[in-house]
Design a protein around this motif. Structure first.
Motif, PDB file in Angstrom:
ATOM      1  N   UNK A 192     -10.422 -22.884 -14.271  1.00 48.15           N
ATOM      2  CA  UNK A 192     -11.251 -22.491 -15.394  1.00 48.15           C
ATOM      3  C   UNK A 192     -10.511 -22.708 -16.710  1.00 48.15           C
ATOM      4  N   UNK A 193      -9.193 -22.482 -16.696  1.00 50.70           N
ATOM      5  CA  UNK A 193      -8.408 -22.684 -17.925  1.00 50.70           C
ATOM      6  C   UNK A 193      -8.455 -24.132 -18.387  1.00 50.70           C
ATOM      7  N   UNK A 194      -8.407 -25.052 -17.420  1.00 53.41           N
ATOM      8  CA  UNK A 194      -8.434 -26.476 -17.764  1.00 53.41           C
ATOM      9  C   UNK A 194      -9.787 -26.829 -18.385  1.00 53.41           C
ATOM     10  N   UNK A 195     -10.853 -26.321 -17.807  1.00 51.82           N
ATOM     11  CA  UNK A 195     -12.190 -26.580 -18.335  1.00 51.82           C
ATOM     12  C   UNK A 195     -12.325 -26.002 -19.748  1.00 51.82           C
ATOM     13  N   UNK A 196     -11.819 -24.792 -19.933  1.00 47.79           N
ATOM     14  CA  UNK A 196     -11.867 -24.157 -21.252  1.00 47.79           C
ATOM     15  C   UNK A 196     -11.070 -24.973 -22.264  1.00 47.79           C
ATOM     16  N   UNK A 197      -9.913 -25.474 -21.863  1.00 46.80           N
ATOM     17  CA  UNK A 197      -9.087 -26.310 -22.738  1.00 46.80           C
ATOM     18  C   UNK A 197      -9.811 -27.605 -23.099  1.00 46.80           C
ATOM     19  N   UNK A 198     -10.470 -28.220 -22.127  1.00 43.13           N
ATOM     20  CA  UNK A 198     -11.232 -29.447 -22.394  1.00 43.13           C
ATOM     21  C   UNK A 198     -12.374 -29.185 -23.384  1.00 43.13           C
ATOM     22  N   UNK A 216     -17.359 -19.358 -25.698  1.00 42.62           N
ATOM     23  CA  UNK A 216     -17.453 -17.899 -25.758  1.00 42.62           C
ATOM     24  C   UNK A 216     -17.823 -17.334 -24.392  1.00 42.62           C
ATOM     25  N   UNK A 217     -18.737 -17.976 -23.707  1.00 46.42           N
ATOM     26  CA  UNK A 217     -19.165 -17.532 -22.386  1.00 46.42           C
ATOM     27  C   UNK A 217     -17.997 -17.584 -21.402  1.00 46.42           C
ATOM     28  N   UNK A 218     -17.219 -18.700 -21.455  1.00 46.61           N
ATOM     29  CA  UNK A 218     -16.082 -18.836 -20.542  1.00 46.61           C
ATOM     30  C   UNK A 218     -14.987 -17.827 -20.840  1.00 46.61           C
ATOM     31  N   UNK A 219     -14.785 -17.531 -22.127  1.00 46.27           N
ATOM     32  CA  UNK A 219     -13.745 -16.568 -22.497  1.00 46.27           C
ATOM     33  C   UNK A 219     -14.087 -15.157 -22.042  1.00 46.27           C
ATOM     34  N   UNK A 220     -15.330 -14.750 -22.244  1.00 46.32           N
ATOM     35  CA  UNK A 220     -15.714 -13.365 -21.956  1.00 46.32           C
ATOM     36  C   UNK A 220     -16.204 -13.151 -20.537  1.00 46.32           C
ATOM     37  N   UNK A 221     -16.647 -14.220 -19.898  1.00 46.02           N
ATOM     38  CA  UNK A 221     -17.160 -14.072 -18.543  1.00 46.02           C
ATOM     39  C   UNK A 221     -18.598 -13.601 -18.499  1.00 46.02           C
ATOM     40  N   UNK A 222     -19.231 -13.518 -19.639  1.00 41.61           N
ATOM     41  CA  UNK A 222     -20.644 -13.133 -19.686  1.00 41.61           C
ATOM     42  C   UNK A 222     -21.351 -13.906 -20.778  1.00 41.61           C
ATOM     43  N   UNK A 223     -22.654 -13.927 -20.657  1.00 47.14           N
ATOM     44  CA  UNK A 223     -23.467 -14.680 -21.604  1.00 47.14           C
ATOM     45  C   UNK A 223     -23.328 -14.087 -22.997  1.00 47.14           C
TER      46      UNK A 223
END
Length: 174
Positions: free
Chosen positions: A1-7, A68-75
């Protein structure tokens, strides 16, 4: 997930840089437009650049939302972990439930006019405020209305006071 967030973050940065580049291309043409020295080719180019900028701004907003969704884990914009707030909102009573409502308009007024007056007075109310206001106006207690709407009594009281003030304000305009 970190890699996707970085991309996603890198893509967002690239999109922001493209927007800056588009702004630099738009600026001289916009100056020509302001000075009324723009040629038809400039007009077409300006239109195309603005369209591209609009698309890039849309992409930017979508990327920010996803990050924002990936960071918080919610919509994003979903509070208390509720993904679909509509599922928890009060469903309004059917119109047939309120057939017994008395119109606040007195005197010998035609039924269509009474209906229009009631509709006008209740126009600014939310569905829940309408339900609470009408039920209390029909003589139900705050406790009964709270049970019917599956709300707290204090919430019903607050909604009624708010609805009453809106109706009074609206009725002063008649």
């Amino acid at each position: 997930m970190r890699i996707l967030l970085l991309e996603y973050k890198n893509t967002l940065q690239d999109v922001k840089e493209e927007i800056v580049q588009i702004d630099k291309l738009i600026e001289p043409i916009a100056k020509k437009e302001a000075a009324k020295k723009m040629t038809p080719e400039d007009g077409g180019q300006l239109l195309e650049l603005r369209r591209i900028k609009s698309a890039l701004n849309s992409d930017k907003a979508n990327l920010e939302y996803a990050i924002n969704w990936m960071k918080t884990g919610r919509q994003p914009d979903s509070y208390n972990g509720i993904e679909n707030r509509k599922a928890y909102e009060h469903k309004s009573f059917p119109p047939s439930f309120f057939n017994q409502i008395e119109s606040p308009v007195s005197g010998s007024v035609d039924e269509p006019i009474k209906g229009e007056a009631v509709e006008y007075l209740l126009k600014d109310l939310t569905e829940k405020e309408k339900d609470v206001f009408i039920l209390v106006s029909l003589g139900h207690s705050m406790r009964e209305v709270a049970e019917m709407t599956r709300s707290k009594r204090e919430t019903v009281r607050r909604l009624y006071i708010l609805a009453e003030s809106k109706v009074k304000k609206r009725s002063s305009l008649i």
